[in-house]
Design a protein around this motif. Structure first.
Motif, PDB file in Angstrom:
ATOM      1  N   ILE A  77     -52.027  -8.316   2.394  1.00 33.34           N
ATOM      2  CA  ILE A  77     -51.966  -7.635   3.685  1.00 33.34           C
ATOM      3  C   ILE A  77     -50.746  -8.170   4.396  1.00 33.34           C
ATOM      4  CG2 ILE A  77     -53.067  -7.310   5.935  1.00 33.34           C
ATOM      5  CD1 ILE A  77     -55.759  -7.754   4.593  1.00 33.34           C
ATOM      6  N   ASP A  98     -52.254  -3.360   2.232  1.00 33.83           N
ATOM      7  CA  ASP A  98     -52.593  -2.914   3.572  1.00 33.83           C
ATOM      8  C   ASP A  98     -51.623  -3.571   4.547  1.00 33.83           C
ATOM      9  OD1 ASP A  98     -53.927  -1.643   5.604  1.00 33.83           O
ATOM     10  OD2 ASP A  98     -55.884  -2.543   5.181  1.00 33.83           O
ATOM     11  N   ILE A 100     -51.220  -4.605   9.022  1.00 36.23           N
ATOM     12  CA  ILE A 100     -51.770  -4.639  10.384  1.00 36.23           C
ATOM     13  C   ILE A 100     -50.615  -4.923  11.330  1.00 36.23           C
ATOM     14  CG2 ILE A 100     -53.287  -5.867  11.979  1.00 36.23           C
ATOM     15  CD1 ILE A 100     -55.172  -6.412   9.725  1.00 36.23           C
ATOM     16  N   LEU A 108     -60.503  -7.380  13.335  1.00 35.33           N
ATOM     17  CA  LEU A 108     -59.941  -6.330  12.477  1.00 35.33           C
ATOM     18  C   LEU A 108     -59.360  -6.928  11.204  1.00 35.33           C
ATOM     19  CD1 LEU A 108     -58.999  -3.441  11.878  1.00 35.33           C
ATOM     20  CD2 LEU A 108     -56.939  -3.929  13.222  1.00 35.33           C
ATOM     21  N   ARG A 112     -60.516  -6.119   7.347  1.00 36.66           N
ATOM     22  CA  ARG A 112     -59.609  -5.632   6.308  1.00 36.66           C
ATOM     23  C   ARG A 112     -59.649  -6.552   5.091  1.00 36.66           C
ATOM     24  NH1 ARG A 112     -55.478  -2.047   8.235  1.00 36.66           N
ATOM     25  NH2 ARG A 112     -56.458  -0.774   9.834  1.00 36.66           N
ATOM     26  N   THR A 163     -55.431  -1.668  -4.761  1.00 33.20           N
ATOM     27  CA  THR A 163     -55.412  -0.365  -4.093  1.00 33.20           C
ATOM     28  C   THR A 163     -54.842   0.707  -5.006  1.00 33.20           C
ATOM     29  OG1 THR A 163     -55.109  -1.490  -1.972  1.00 33.20           O
ATOM     30  CG2 THR A 163     -54.655   0.869  -2.034  1.00 33.20           C
ATOM     31  N   TYR A 189     -60.111   2.644   0.510  1.00 34.17           N
ATOM     32  CA  TYR A 189     -60.351   1.917   1.764  1.00 34.17           C
ATOM     33  C   TYR A 189     -61.769   2.203   2.228  1.00 34.17           C
ATOM     34  CZ  TYR A 189     -55.313   1.244   2.019  1.00 34.17           C
ATOM     35  OH  TYR A 189     -54.016   0.895   1.738  1.00 34.17           O
ATOM     36  N   ILE A 193     -62.442   2.093   7.438  1.00 31.71           N
ATOM     37  CA  ILE A 193     -61.158   1.587   7.902  1.00 31.71           C
ATOM     38  C   ILE A 193     -60.146   2.713   7.860  1.00 31.71           C
ATOM     39  CG2 ILE A 193     -59.246   0.058   7.312  1.00 31.71           C
ATOM     40  CD1 ILE A 193     -61.270  -2.010   6.468  1.00 31.71           C
ATOM     41  N   VAL A 195     -56.632   4.549   7.715  1.00 30.89           N
ATOM     42  CA  VAL A 195     -55.221   4.458   7.332  1.00 30.89           C
ATOM     43  C   VAL A 195     -54.656   5.861   7.428  1.00 30.89           C
ATOM     44  CG1 VAL A 195     -55.479   2.465   5.804  1.00 30.89           C
ATOM     45  CG2 VAL A 195     -55.767   4.749   4.877  1.00 30.89           C
TER      46      VAL A 195
END
Length: 234
Positions: A77, A98, A100, A108, A112, A163, A189, A193, A195
C-alpha cells in the motif's frame, strides 16, 4: 500467525502513531525512515505487507517500489499526497496493490491492510507444508495455481501481485464473459472498500505488460470500451 507490517516513511510522527495503532490491533511492525535503508530488509526478510510513503529522501517510494518489484511480490500500500493523481497512477502501474491519500485515518489504513491480507490468504496455503489442492485453472496457455500463487503462460512464470492475481483469476474463470470494473473491484477489493475505475484499469495494464514481457503477442485480456474486460483463451 501474526502478520508483520513494514512501515516506510520519513515522518517520525506517522511511523510512531501508525505502528502503535497496528500493534494495538495485534500486528507486528517494522519501521524504516527512508527507502534506501528499507530496500534490503524488505527483500531479505519480507513482511506480510509494506506501507510505503511516496515522498522520502535518499530513495522515494516509487523507486523503492520499482526495485522491490524486481525481487518480490509482497503486497504494498503506498501513501501519496492528497489529489496527486500522477503518483497514484505511477504507483499502481508499478505494482502497488492499493493507495491511500494523506492525510488519512488510521482506521481506514488498518481496514485496507486487513482486506489485502485476507486476499493474500485466498491464494496461499494456510499451513506451511500443507498439500495444496489440485484446483489449478487452465485456459489455453494460461495456468493459474491459487494455492501456490503461481501463474505461467506457455510454461513461463509470470509474477503477479495479490490484486493482479485475483483480477486475472476472475476474468479467466469464465472466458468470453465480460466483467465490469465493478465486478473486478468486488473480486479484488473486499469489505466494501471503494476504489475508482482508474485503479482497475492500472492493474489491467500492469498485468498485460507482465505477460507481454514473456510473450509480445499476448492479447488474451480484451477491453470492451464502456463495458469492461474479458479473457479470451482462443
Amino acid at each position: 500467525m501474526t502478520a508483520t507490517i513494514a512501515l516506510v516513511d520519513d515522518d517520525r510522527n506517522i511511523l510512531t502513531s501508525v505502528s502503535i495503532a497496528l500493534q494495538a490491533e495485534g500486528f507486528l511492525t517494522r519501521v524504516y525512515s527512508d527507502g534506501e535503508s528499507a530496500l534490503k530488509a524488505l527483500i531479505e526478510n519480507p513482511p506480510d505487507l509494506a506501507v510505503l510513503d511516496i515522498k522520502m529522501p535518499k530513495m522515494d517510494g516509487l523507486e523503492l517500489l520499482r526495485r522491490l518489484r524486481e525481487k518480490s511480490a509482497i503486497p504494498v500500500i503506498f501513501l501519496t499526497s492528497k489529489d496527486d493523481e500522477l503518483d497514484e497512477a505511477l504507483g499502481l502501474a508499478m505494482g502497488a496493490d492499493d493507495y491511500i491519500a494523506k492525510p488519512f485515518s488510521q482506521r481506514l489504513l488498518i481496514a485496507r491492510i486487513r482486506a489485502i491480507l485476507r486476499r493474500t490468504e485466498i491464494v496461499q496455503p494456510s499451513v506451511e507444508g500443507e498439500q495444496a489442492p489440485a484446483e489449478s485453472l487452465e485456459r489455453g496457455r494460461l495456468v493459474m495455481d491459487p494455492a501456490r500463487h503461481r501463474v505461467t503462460w506457455g510454461g513461463t512464470n509470470v509474477t503477479l501481485t495479490v490484486t493482479e492475481f485475483l483480477i486475472l483469476e476472475t476474468l479467466a474463470q469464465r472466458p468470453g464473459i465480460v466483467k465490469t470494473r465493478n465486478q473486478l473491484m468486488d473480486a479484488a477489493y473486499q469489505d466494501d472498500i471503494y476504489v475508482d475505475d482508474r485503479t482497475i484499469d492500472s492493474h489491467i495494464k500492469r498485468v498485460r505488460r507482465k505477460f507481454r514481457q514473456v510473450d509480445p503477442e499476448f492479447d488474451a485480456i480484451e477491453t470492451l470500451y464502456g463495458a469492461g474486460y474479458r479473457f479470451s483463451d482462443e
